[in-house]
Enzyme design. Structure first.
Site, mmCIF file in Angstrom:
data_model
loop_
_atom_site.group_PDB
_atom_site.id
_atom_site.type_symbol
_atom_site.label_atom_id
_atom_site.label_comp_id
_atom_site.label_asym_id
_atom_site.label_seq_id
_atom_site.Cartn_x
_atom_site.Cartn_y
_atom_site.Cartn_z
ATOM 1 N N GLY A 51 0.830 -1.204 0.000
ATOM 2 C CA GLY A 51 0.000 0.000 0.000
ATOM 3 C C GLY A 51 0.866 1.257 0.000
ATOM 4 C CB THR A 52 4.125 1.964 1.630
ATOM 5 O OG1 THR A 52 3.668 1.790 2.969
ATOM 6 C CG2 THR A 52 5.198 3.035 1.596
ATOM 7 C CB SER A 104 -2.589 -2.461 1.444
ATOM 8 O OG SER A 104 -1.692 -3.291 2.145
ATOM 9 C CB CYS A 161 6.925 6.291 25.210
ATOM 10 S SG CYS A 161 6.720 7.508 26.512
HETATM 11 C C1 LIG Z 1 -4.521 3.741 5.332
HETATM 12 C C2 LIG Z 1 -3.263 3.019 4.973
HETATM 13 N N1 LIG Z 1 -2.660 3.301 3.834
HETATM 14 C C3 LIG Z 1 -1.535 2.677 3.454
HETATM 15 C C4 LIG Z 1 -0.948 1.720 4.237
HETATM 16 C C5 LIG Z 1 0.330 1.085 3.808
HETATM 17 O O1 LIG Z 1 0.121 -0.229 3.445
HETATM 18 P P1 LIG Z 1 1.323 -1.282 3.419
HETATM 19 O O2 LIG Z 1 1.515 -1.713 4.827
HETATM 20 O O3 LIG Z 1 0.844 -2.344 2.518
HETATM 21 O O4 LIG Z 1 2.512 -0.565 2.878
HETATM 22 C C6 LIG Z 1 -1.553 1.393 5.450
HETATM 23 C C7 LIG Z 1 -0.927 0.408 6.341
HETATM 24 O O5 LIG Z 1 -0.376 0.705 7.366
HETATM 25 C C8 LIG Z 1 -2.727 2.058 5.828
HETATM 26 O O6 LIG Z 1 -3.317 1.779 6.983
HETATM 27 S S1 FES Z 2 10.110 7.124 26.339
HETATM 28 FE FE1 FES Z 2 8.510 8.129 27.326
HETATM 29 S S2 FES Z 2 8.814 7.472 29.392
HETATM 30 FE FE2 FES Z 2 10.388 6.434 28.361
#
Ligand SMILES: Cc1ncc(COP(=O)(O)O)c(C=O)c1O
Ligand code: FES
Lengths: 408, 167
Positions: free
Chosen positions: A86-87, A217, A344
């Site tokens: 998908g990317t 994807s 984090c």
């Molecule tokens: C909305 C959306 N577009 C694109 C992607 C990318 O897809 P892929 O993981 O196949 O690269 C994702 C996945 O994380 C997604 O959630």
């Molecule tokens: S990275 Fe946020 S508390 Fe450790």
């Protein structure tokens, strides 16, 4: 430090429920079995070569295009272009159109909550070609206000990219309305929608929506990684964004990943068989989990809309006074696998741009947890998850110096 | 959002599962925290200080944490390290020592142990605020204290910047 030691210390929980379908798929046995022959028995050839394994590969590639085209009501299988993710499909859409328009000054319009593969591709185009990138804000549930959207339209907009369903908070956007606004303003504008999160959970027709480019994807629909697709409406011209030997796809060089494409198709078939029933099941489990959390854990915020405009598979909540990464680990020790958009957990120590865009404060994003529901989950899974969520949040709140009013 | 592979040492996970010296201390001599509720990460340290053989000594220490596993583990190790030490000895504990005791932290998590040391130093300063400052305690902020404050400020700044981006 070794992964082995870490895993040994973690141990294997007695029961495991995988909810992190946003970050990696769970690929069911039927899909894997469908793929296996294509590694070494049948259709393992390169689909562009003139021999039997090659023709076999070409044959299944066409069948996959046909099936996928049908599920989104495309006019022709030729409108489906396979990429490896998908990317890649998002990059092809945004940069492919940007390249086509590289000689002109112009504007790309995206929303504030796009997947980073759209956001960063648009930013890259701005860096490479000097295109302006305009970011349309969203409201507190992630919706775009059509009037605000209209204010972003101008003659120099050549590309709009707005996702159908948001991957973090499940907002279902009214794409048809936005397409109409954009095309009324300028019929030549190219409208791309990232439907990776919508495909196989919502029924949509590319003709009805009026979109020009659509991202799909495999890994988002219980298919394997290694396959994605871009629907390119006939007549829309794109330039390839990567270079190399062309096999079948002129817009995406390199040999096609046939086993992954076969898995993608099988996963789509399984989702579209009993479509309504599958979606109903997901919605029930989604509500059971969300309502269960709200009933049993105090001080929880729901991220994203509630009701029919929320994706059937999305549960995203913030557990106040605890930190999300700690919570993912605590839940992992209990066999519940989820992800968080807390600062984090990020490379930049910043919370997700999606949660910030809907107005969540830093500390509200801090305890955010994303669950993705699928038809492979059962009510027992949800009950097991609920019991453990209650316990896990309680334990981390005992550690936290910040207590809610109710916990003081 | 861009995630990162994050390999914790088994020690961090063990301590995360069973943290030592957890919770509020009712009879603490001094309490201090580092971090900021606005950004998320907070470590709160409680110390019980008594004279032992004429020396100010930490007889009990406990913590609370609103942060990641590294934050919790750092605070837990820190309270273990200071228990029974004179304040003077405790003053010299470095974040690197904490990280080493934890089997090494991923670099992006250094700031979590820096915050733990910051909270400890702040508690010691606070303790001597109304008492006579011992000779070993520098009048000026030390680089390590500055570093902990820097982390706090950095997080605060990041928060402010992000808030603008987000709206
Ligand atoms: C909305 C959306 N577009 C694109 C992607 C990318 O897809 P892929 O993981 O196949 O690269 C994702 C996945 O994380 C997604 O959630
Ligand atoms: S990275 Fe946020 S508390 Fe450790």
């Amino acid at each position: 430090m070794s992964v082995k030691e870490l895993l040994k210390s973690h141990g294997t929980p007695p029961r495991e429920v995988y909810f992190d379908l946003e970050n990696s798929p769970f690929v069911p046995k039927e899909v894997v079995e469908e793929m296996l022959p294509y590694f070494n028995k049948y259709g393992y050839g390169n689909p562009a070569i003139t021999h039997k394994p090659g023709w076999e590969a070409y044959g299944v590639l066409l069948e996959a295009k046909e099936f996928i085209a049908k599920t989104i009501c495309a006019e022709s299988p030729e409108e489906i272009v396979f990429t490896h993710s998908g990317t890649e499909a998002n990059n092809l859409a945004v940069l492919g159109i940007a390249l086509k328009n590289r000689k002109r000054k112009g504007k790309i319009v995206v929303s504030a909550i796009e997947h980073l593969s759209v956001t960063f591709a648009a930013e890259y185009s701005s860096k490479l070609f000097g295109h302006e990138v305009a970011v349309v804000p969203v409201d507190e549930d992630g919706f775009i206000d059509p009037e605000i959207f209209e204010a972003y339209m101008s003659k120099d907009v050549f590309l709009v990219s707005i996702q159908t369903v948001n991957h973090e908070i499940g907002t279902i956007q009214n794409i048809k309305e936005l397409v109409k606004i954009a095309k009324d303003y300028n019929p030549d504008v190219v409208f791309h929608t990232d439907a990776a999160e919508a495909y196989a959970r919502l029924r949509f027709s590319v003709k009805d929506l009026g979109v020009d480019l659509v991202t799909l994807s495999s890994s988002k629909i219980h298919g394997p990684r290694g396959a994605g697709a871009l629907y390119v409406r006939r007549g829309i011209e794109l330039e390839p964004v990567i270079r190399g030997q062309i096999s079948v796809e002129k817009l995406w060089p390199g040999a096609e990943n046939i086993p992954a494409i076969v898995g993608f198709k099988k996963a789509a078939e399984l989702a579209f068989d009993n479509f309504e029933e599958n979606v109903k099941k997901m919605k029930n489990l989604r509500d059971m989990l969300m309502e269960g959390i709200l009933d049993r854990v105090p001080d929880v915020l729901v991220n994203g809309p509630r009701g029919n405009l929320r994706a059937p598979d999305n549960v995203n909540v913030s557990f106040l006074y605890v930190e999300g990464e700690a919570l993912t680990i605590e839940l992992s020790l209990r066999g519940i696998y989820v992800s968080s958009a807390s600062a984090c957990t990020s490379r930049m120590l910043e919370p997700s741009h999606v949660l910030l865009a809907i107005g969540r404060k830093y500390e509200e994003a801090h305890g955010s947890i994303l669950f993705k529901i699928s038809r492979y989950h059962s009510e027992e899974d949800i009950n097991y998850a609920l019991e453990n969520i209650v316990e896990a949040v309680k334990r981390l709140r005992e550690i936290s110096p910040i207590k809610g009013v109710k916990n003081e | 959002m861009s995630k990162m592979p994050l390999l914790y040492s088994p020690k961090v996970l063990e301590i995360f599962k069973n943290p030592k010296n957890l919770g509020k201390m009712e009879d603490a001599s001094v309490v201090a925290e580092a971090g900021s509720p606005a950004c998320g990460d907070i470590i709160k340290i409680y110390l019980k200080i008594e004279k032992v053989d004429g020396e100010d000594t930490i007889v009990k220490a406990s913590f609370e944490s609103y942060g990641c596993a590294a934050n919790i583990a750092s605070a837990s190790i820190l309270t273990e390290l200071v228990k029974g030490k004179t304040i003077k000895e405790a003053w010299n504990i470095s974040w690197k020592q904490i990280s080493d005791e934890l089997g090494g932290l991923p670099s992006i998590k250094y700031h979590c142990s820096i915050l733990a040391v910051g909270a400890l130093k702040r508690a010691i300063r606070k303790y001597y605020k109304d008492r006579q400052r011992p000779e070993w305690l520098p009048e000026e902020e030390t680089p390590e204290e500055k570093q902990a404050l820097e982390v706090e400020r950095l997080i605060e700044r990041l928060y402010k910047g992000l808030e603008q981006v987000g709206t």
